[in-house]
Design an enzyme around this catalytic site. Structure first.
Site, PDB file in Angstrom:
ATOM      1  N   TYR A  80      70.280  86.538  21.239  1.00 27.93           N
ATOM      2  CA  TYR A  80      71.444  86.515  22.127  1.00 27.93           C
ATOM      3  C   TYR A  80      71.041  86.414  23.601  1.00 27.93           C
ATOM      4  CZ  TYR A  80      74.204  87.985  18.059  1.00 27.93           C
ATOM      5  OH  TYR A  80      74.804  88.064  16.825  1.00 27.93           O
ATOM      6  N   LYS A 137      63.147  89.786   8.921  1.00 28.01           N
ATOM      7  CA  LYS A 137      63.033  88.582   8.086  1.00 28.01           C
ATOM      8  C   LYS A 137      61.585  88.106   8.217  1.00 28.01           C
ATOM      9  CE  LYS A 137      64.927  85.340   5.517  1.00 28.01           C
ATOM     10  NZ  LYS A 137      65.373  85.599   4.136  1.00 28.01           N
ATOM     11  N   ASP A 181      68.382  89.863   4.173  1.00 26.95           N
ATOM     12  CA  ASP A 181      69.284  89.385   3.119  1.00 26.95           C
ATOM     13  C   ASP A 181      69.404  90.432   2.005  1.00 26.95           C
ATOM     14  OD1 ASP A 181      66.614  88.738   2.984  1.00 26.95           O
ATOM     15  OD2 ASP A 181      66.859  86.876   1.883  1.00 26.95           O
ATOM     16  N   ASP A 208      74.072  93.080  14.494  1.00 20.77           N
ATOM     17  CA  ASP A 208      75.462  92.692  14.760  1.00 20.77           C
ATOM     18  C   ASP A 208      76.188  92.454  13.428  1.00 20.77           C
ATOM     19  OD1 ASP A 208      77.729  91.857  16.028  1.00 20.77           O
ATOM     20  OD2 ASP A 208      76.909  89.991  16.814  1.00 20.77           O
ATOM     21  N   ASP A 218      78.853  95.268  11.135  1.00 20.95           N
ATOM     22  CA  ASP A 218      80.225  94.935  10.730  1.00 20.95           C
ATOM     23  C   ASP A 218      80.392  95.103   9.222  1.00 20.95           C
ATOM     24  OD1 ASP A 218      81.081  94.433  13.268  1.00 20.95           O
ATOM     25  OD2 ASP A 218      82.068  92.547  12.752  1.00 20.95           O
TER      26      ASP A 218
END
Ligand code: NAD
Length: 357
Positions: A141, A188, A220, A244, A248
């Site tokens: 980001y 990852k 994942d 992020d 959620d």
């Protein structure tokens, strides 16, 4: 204890829910003999309207003068033009960066009386009490981005330094010591170089906390395990974008946006505390928003910026008690069930805190 607390209500339901959180903090001060001074500042759309900036210089200066920031929410249809040069959410990003708040904490605890509000089965959720620690000021980001080939190719860059990883992983381990002593680092590393650096660094930091169990998960797999076996997690620490998305996902385990608090912390005791929900323009001004996420954020403020654990628990216990007693705001009430307004639910918690023995 004396403390200056900045209050930035923002837009939409922000001012409605923040007012209740402030009233609860005032009740805590009265009940436990503290002196809290609240100083209000402009942020988001309200600040754009008044000053042209989403985070006026004086708001940032006010926050720097305080030990913590109680934040509502920013944004709304009035400022929604994606091409506008000044947008409300810039206020939030600028304040996090300006105060050096690099760790975002989102506790997700299942309240058994709300288990049926979740889309996940009750038996899968039972015992869920986890904390996601998301790195907040680095990663993709904030890396270089742009277009090339006449706009036909786009790129974003993920960048992390050892220092950025170390500090947030330390935060996760320190927090785990006050919980179930288990940290899961999510990356990852089978694909991304940043993740390989993350994993090496987290593994090294973990050696400083031999009393805390530690493991790694690929992002994942973590996304899958969060809904398959959420109760087995304690602290999850991860980089900005993975965090992020996972926060959620984790927030949906408990069913309602109106219930979840968050804290953003840096190196010292300064922190920013806000509900995870937005400004909810669809219900703003009606006095029906659920103030519990904002009130639980105030509990996190007591715990993390003021080290007032007993007071934090008193607030959490009051919220729990109101829910157990069957009180619901509109977002939680079932069909035909009576619902309390924002102020009434706030009042319920204020009274309960005042009566703590
Ligand atoms: P939202 O969280 O504001 O609302 C989503 C849904 O949940 C709405 O139906 C809303 O009524 C409901 N809801 C949210 N909080 C509630 C509460 N406390 N009580 C009862 N119901 C509640 O998300 P959105 O609709 O996607 O975004 C609305 C605006 O908020 C946008 O401008 C967005 O950019 C902004 N936003 C701000 C923040 C922030 O300030 N941190 C976060 C997310 C969204």
């Amino acid at each position: 204890m004396r403390a200056n607390i900045a209050v930035l209500p923002g837009d939409g339901i922000g001012p409605e829910v923040t007012a209740e959180a402030q009233r609860v903090l005032e009740a805590v001060a009265d009940r436990f003999g503290h002196e809290f001074t609240f100083r209000e500042g402009l942020v988001g759309g309200a600040a754009i309207d008044a000053t042209g900036s989403a985070l006026p210089e004086e708001t940032l200066a006010l926050c720097r003068d305080c030990v913590a920031v109680l934040f509502g929410a920013v944004g709304g249809p009035r400022w929604d033009d994606p091409t506008a040069a000044v947008r409300p959410e810039q206020g939030l990003l600028a304040i996090r960066k300006g105060l050096g708040l690099y760790a975002n904490l989102r506790p997700v605890t299942l309240n058994p009386v709300l288990a049926d509000a979740s889309t996940i089965k009750r038996e899968t959720l039972e015992g869920t009490d986890l904390l996601v620690v998301r790195e907040l000021t680095g990663g993709i980001y904030f890396g270089e981005r742009g277009r090339r080939d006449g706009g036909q190719t786009a790129y974003d860059t993920m960048v992390y330094s050892v220092e950025e990883v170390e500090r947030v992983v330390h935060t996760a381990f320190r927090l785990a010591r006050g919980r179930k002593r288990h940290v899961t680092s999510v990356d990852k590393a089978n694909v991304l170089e940043c993740s390989r650096l993350w994993r090496e660094t987290a593994t090294r930091v973990a050696k400083e906390y031999p009393d805390v169990a530690f493991d790694h998960l690929l992002v994942d797999a973590c996304a899958m395990h969060l809904i398959r076996r959420p109760a087995t997690f304690d602290v999850i620490v991860t980089e900005n974008m993975f965090g992020d998305i996972l926060t959620d996902e984790a927030s949906m385990l408990t069913g309602s946006m109106g219930m979840l608090p968050s804290a953003s912390l840096g190196a010292g005791s300064m922190g920013l505390y806000e509900p995870i929900h937005g400004s909810a323009p669809d219900i703003a001004g009606q006095g029906i928003a659920n103030p519990l996420a904002a009130i639980l954020s105030a509990a996190l403020l007591l715990r993390h910026s003021l080290a007032l654990e007993q007071e934090a628990r008193a607030v959490e216990t009051a919220v729990d008690g109101a829910l157990r007693a069957g009180y619901r705001t509109h977002d939680l009430a079932g069909q035909g069930e009576q619902a309390l307004g924002t102020r009434e639910m706030g009042e319920m918690i204020v009274r309960s805190v005042a009566e703590v023995s």
